[in-house]
Design a protein around this motif. Structure first.
Motif, short mmCIF file in Angstrom:
data_model
loop_
_atom_site.label_atom_id
_atom_site.label_comp_id
_atom_site.label_asym_id
_atom_site.label_seq_id
_atom_site.Cartn_x
_atom_site.Cartn_y
_atom_site.Cartn_z
N ILE A 41 -0.77 -2.14 -10.16
CA ILE A 41 -1.56 -1.25 -9.35
C ILE A 41 -3.20 -1.52 -9.72
N LYS A 42 -3.58 -2.34 -8.56
CA LYS A 42 -5.04 -2.96 -8.74
C LYS A 42 -6.15 -1.94 -8.19
N HIS A 43 -5.70 -0.99 -7.23
CA HIS A 43 -6.65 -0.05 -6.91
C HIS A 43 -6.01 1.24 -6.63
N VAL A 44 -6.82 2.34 -6.76
CA VAL A 44 -6.56 3.67 -6.31
C VAL A 44 -7.58 4.33 -5.60
N VAL A 45 -7.49 4.29 -4.20
CA VAL A 45 -8.65 4.63 -3.41
C VAL A 45 -8.51 5.79 -2.47
N LYS A 46 -9.47 6.42 -2.30
CA LYS A 46 -9.51 7.69 -1.27
C LYS A 46 -9.48 7.51 -0.10
N PHE B 263 5.82 -7.63 -5.58
CA PHE B 263 4.33 -7.55 -4.82
C PHE B 263 3.40 -7.94 -5.87
N ARG B 264 2.40 -8.92 -5.45
CA ARG B 264 1.24 -9.01 -6.56
C ARG B 264 0.47 -7.90 -6.57
N ASP B 265 -0.11 -7.20 -5.56
CA ASP B 265 -0.96 -6.06 -5.60
C ASP B 265 -0.45 -5.02 -4.98
N ILE B 266 -0.45 -3.93 -5.76
CA ILE B 266 -0.34 -2.64 -5.23
C ILE B 266 -1.47 -1.63 -5.22
N ILE B 267 -1.74 -0.97 -4.00
CA ILE B 267 -2.82 -0.30 -3.85
C ILE B 267 -2.46 1.15 -3.35
N LEU B 268 -2.93 2.16 -4.14
CA LEU B 268 -2.56 3.62 -3.81
C LEU B 268 -3.65 4.25 -2.98
N ILE C 39 -6.59 10.98 -7.77
CA ILE C 39 -6.83 9.54 -8.18
C ILE C 39 -7.32 9.54 -9.69
N LEU C 40 -7.88 10.61 -10.17
CA LEU C 40 -8.19 10.59 -11.65
C LEU C 40 -7.02 10.94 -12.44
N GLU C 41 -5.89 11.52 -11.97
CA GLU C 41 -4.69 11.74 -12.64
C GLU C 41 -3.93 10.17 -12.68
N VAL C 42 -4.06 9.76 -11.65
CA VAL C 42 -3.16 8.29 -11.56
C VAL C 42 -4.04 7.41 -12.57
N LYS C 43 -5.25 7.36 -12.57
CA LYS C 43 -5.98 6.46 -13.35
C LYS C 43 -6.09 6.80 -14.77
N LYS C 44 -5.65 8.11 -15.13
CA LYS C 44 -5.47 8.39 -16.70
C LYS C 44 -4.13 7.66 -17.10
N TRP C 45 -2.98 7.58 -16.21
CA TRP C 45 -2.05 6.72 -16.49
C TRP C 45 -1.95 5.36 -16.49
N THR C 46 -2.72 4.80 -15.23
CA THR C 46 -2.76 3.30 -15.36
C THR C 46 -3.49 2.77 -16.38
N ASP C 47 -4.82 3.66 -17.05
CA ASP C 47 -5.58 3.27 -18.04
C ASP C 47 -5.17 3.45 -19.26
N ILE D 77 0.74 -1.23 0.12
CA ILE D 77 0.00 0.01 -0.13
C ILE D 77 0.95 1.38 -0.02
N ASP D 78 0.84 2.22 -0.91
CA ASP D 78 1.51 3.11 -1.04
C ASP D 78 0.58 4.60 -0.69
N PHE D 79 1.36 5.25 0.13
CA PHE D 79 0.74 6.76 0.47
C PHE D 79 1.81 7.75 -0.19
N SER D 80 1.63 8.51 -1.12
CA SER D 80 2.37 9.57 -1.82
C SER D 80 1.67 10.64 -1.89
N ILE D 81 2.25 11.78 -1.87
CA ILE D 81 1.80 13.09 -2.30
C ILE D 81 1.68 13.25 -3.71
N GLY D 82 0.45 13.59 -3.95
CA GLY D 82 0.32 13.73 -5.48
C GLY D 82 -0.01 12.33 -6.28
N PRO D 83 0.10 12.17 -7.49
CA PRO D 83 -0.22 11.30 -8.48
C PRO D 83 1.23 10.54 -8.77
N GLN D 84 2.28 10.72 -7.85
CA GLN D 84 3.56 10.02 -8.36
C GLN D 84 3.63 8.46 -8.05
#
Length: 259
Positions: free
Chosen positions: A134-139, A77-82, A90-98, A59-66
């Motif tokens: 990156i399986k999930h990007v959660v608020k 790691f099998r699953d990474i959760i931001l 969240i939208l900015e990260v998902k732009k890249w992951t998608d 599980i990653d806690f980073s400032i901004g969508p880094q």
């Protein structure tokens, strides 16, 4: 301006692309190449490659969508959760992951990551694998007992922090309290990685000044010890950037495990 009158990342937010353009771009005039890429990416790569950091969930806690520090993580790691505090981030990260049109171009960091791994011909494959990991990007919401509300998360084998505690904490008491909230997501015996800027009071995004909690190496060591963590590695590197955008004097990379 007093620190408490500066804006707070998790309450007021900022335009995520402004943050990336200012602190993470490939432009020659970007002043933080060492602090944002060269130094931390090498440290994260070395730590992940040591074999001490592996498991099912990170599980990653980073400032901004880094995401630049996570290239090495997807190998172990099998699953990474931001976890992020704002919808815009969240939208900015998902732009890249998608792989959407208009997503931030991280190719300069992909190149560095593949060079660190000795696989400079596999940049595209590395991006594809990180997107898949990156399986999930959660608020998250600091005001809730459960940080993610009704969304249940698995316990993590590893937690990663990148300048997030500093950006959401007004003082040392909050810094410790927020770390304690986040560390509840860690399995017994789990490990953490922390990368942060020391002795910093502000950072600029889009012409606005945001609060950054000022702490030093001693503060951090004391907190980890008091919270039951054992430090396995800690190093501090002096600032190389010449810029008025942030007033830190050094950066720190630390790894530890929960007793």
């Amino acid at each position: 301006m007093e620190p408490r009158s500066h804006k707070l990342y998790h309450l007021h937010g900022f335009h995520s692309r402004n943050l990336l353009d200012t602190y993470c771009s490939s432009k020659a005039e970007m002043p933080f190449t060492y602090e944002a890429f060269m130094y931390p990416m090498e440290k994260f790569h070395n730590a992940f490659s040591s074999g001490d950091f592996r498991g099912d969930v990170l599980i990653d806690f980073s400032i901004g969508p880094q995401i630049q520090h996570l290239y090495a993580a997807q190998e172990h790691f099998r699953d990474i959760i931001l976890l992020k505090p704002t919808e815009h981030c969240i939208l900015e990260v998902k732009k890249w992951t998608d792989s959407r049109t208009g997503a931030f171009d991280w190719s300069h960091t992909t190149t560095l990551a593949t060079e660190l791994a000795g696989k400079s011909d596999q940049s595209e494959e590395k991006e594809i694998r990180l997107r898949a990991a990156i399986k999930h990007v959660v608020k998250f919401d600091l005001n809730q007992e459960n940080l993610t509300g009704s969304i249940g998360l698995p316990q993590a084998d590893c937690l990663v922090f990148w300048n997030i505690l500093e950006a959401i904490s007004k003082d040392l008491k909050e810094f410790v309290r927020n770390f304690r909230k986040f560390s509840k997501l860690l399995k017994p015996g789990g490990r953490i990685m922390h990368y942060g800027a020391l002795n910093c009071t502000f950072y600029m995004v889009g012409g606005e000044k945001f609060h950054f909690f000022k702490y030093n190496e001693s503060d951090f060591r004391s907190m980890l010890s008091n919270e039951g963590f054992v430090i396995t590695h800690l190093e501090v590197s002096q600032r190389k950037a010449e810029s008025d955008l942030m007033d830190f004097d050094s950066v720190m990379f630390c790894t530890a495990y929960k007793e």
